[in-house]
Design an enzyme around this catalytic site. Structure first.
Site, short mmCIF file in Angstrom:
data_model
loop_
_atom_site.label_atom_id
_atom_site.label_comp_id
_atom_site.label_asym_id
_atom_site.label_seq_id
_atom_site.Cartn_x
_atom_site.Cartn_y
_atom_site.Cartn_z
N TYR A 177 0.74 -0.99 -0.51
CA TYR A 177 0.14 0.01 -0.08
C TYR A 177 1.11 1.16 0.06
O TYR A 177 0.62 2.33 -0.69
CB TYR A 177 -0.93 -0.44 1.60
N LYS A 181 1.15 4.43 -2.59
CA LYS A 181 0.97 6.10 -2.57
C LYS A 181 1.84 6.34 -2.58
O LYS A 181 2.48 8.30 -2.64
CB LYS A 181 0.24 5.90 -0.97
N THR A 214 -13.84 5.96 6.31
CA THR A 214 -14.33 6.33 5.02
C THR A 214 -14.33 4.45 4.96
O THR A 214 -14.13 3.72 6.46
CB THR A 214 -13.72 6.00 4.09
#
Length: 311
Positions: A177, A181, A214
């Site tokens: 991840y 990014k 989220t």
């Protein structure tokens, strides 16, 4: 920088904005705010039902909003190309591209349709290919901007593993991840350098939401199926104390996309403790993200992997 919020968004009437991953979370809040400011907004996602729900919610809040939904699956280069074909058939210019969609730390390694590790393929390569193919429309836009969504994770355990970009040897969810990014912020800065050199006329910058509540965080990173991540309980425990709403998390993106104070190669995020929450300001850029040689090498590798080239 003073405390900046949605009321500070300049009037966006006449501007066309395209947002990836806009049926929920940060993308939805970004679309909602831009529609309220008068922009024509294209929401994209992989689920037409969620897309219609998002459109209904925005129209209920802003009946005059000029919005639509289009299917876009960034985990397939063929589908990215098909989307661009549909989009260019309907539009002659694009003023704002917000590369927001993402996948976060699936516990086991998954692949895109093209055989890329899912996070690297979706979070980065899909957006690289999308931006390249939309460049003619962006160049025709009015003061066009490209905003890439990164993460504070780009500074943590982050490196571009050129010897194993797809994590085929040993998959580590958080490191994969972080790499995706880091790649997207390297892309943002390199895109600005190349725009300046070639005269494309773009403003390219980046933002991160801090720790925004989220679906990625509250349900645990599980791709909507299977068992939740083993550390999901810790995420849920921390959330009430160290997080902010999706609407607050979208503010750095909106600042990067609309503020006259936003700069080329800027990077924006919350200014609170560890940049998890707080008012919008300049965010900390990791050392790897400043490496021009790494950015240039990644760009070249990405053109090979995607088969898509910038002019």
């Amino acid at each position: 920088m003073k405390s900046w919020n949605r009321k500070d968004i300049p009037l966006q009437a006449g501007r066309l904005a395209l947002i990836t991953g806009a049926t929920g979370g940060l993308g939805y809040e970004t679309a909602l705010a831009l529609a309220a400011a008068g922009a024509d907004v294209v929401l994209t996602g992989r689920n037409p039902v969620k897309g219609e729900v998002a459109l209904d919610r925005i129209r209920a809040a802003h009946p005059a909003a000029q919005i639509c939904y289009m299917d876009l699956d960034l985990s397939s280069l063929a589908k990215v190309g098909a989307f661009v074909g549909r989009f260019t058939a309907e539009h002659r210019a694009l003023d704002l591209l917000i590369n927001n969609a993402g996948v976060m730390t699936p516990p086991t390694r998954n692949e895109t349709d093209d055989g890329f590790e899912l996070q690297f393929g979706t979070n980065y390569l899909g957006h690289f290919a999308l931006t390249a193919q939309l460049l003619p429309l962006l160049r025709a836009g009015d003061a066009p901007r490209v905003v890439n969504l990164s993460s504070g994770a780009h500074k943590l355990m982050a490196d571009i593993h050129f010897d194993d970009l797809q994590w085929q040897n040993r998959y580590r969810p958080w490191r994969a991840y972080a790499q995706s990014k880091l790649a997207i912020i390297l892309f943002a800065f390199e895109l600005q350098r190349r725009s300046d050199a070639a005269g494309w006329g773009l403003m390219s910058n980046a933002a991160h939401p801090g720790y925004a509540r989220t679906d990625l965080q509250t349900s645990g990173p599980r791709l909507g199926r299977g068992r939740p991540h083993p550390l999901g309980w810790l995420t849920r425990l921390m959330t009430p104390f160290m997080s902010q709403t999706a609407a607050e998390g979208a503010l750095p993106t909106l600042f990067a996309a609309t503020s006259p104070e936003a700069r080329p190669k800027g990077y924006y995020g919350p200014k609170g403790v560890f940049e998890l929450t707080g008012r919008v300001g300049d965010a900390t850029v990791g050392n790897e993200a400043r490496d021009k040689a790494v950015a240039a090498r990644l760009w070249a590798e990405s053109e090979v992997l995607t088969g898509v080239k910038f002019p």
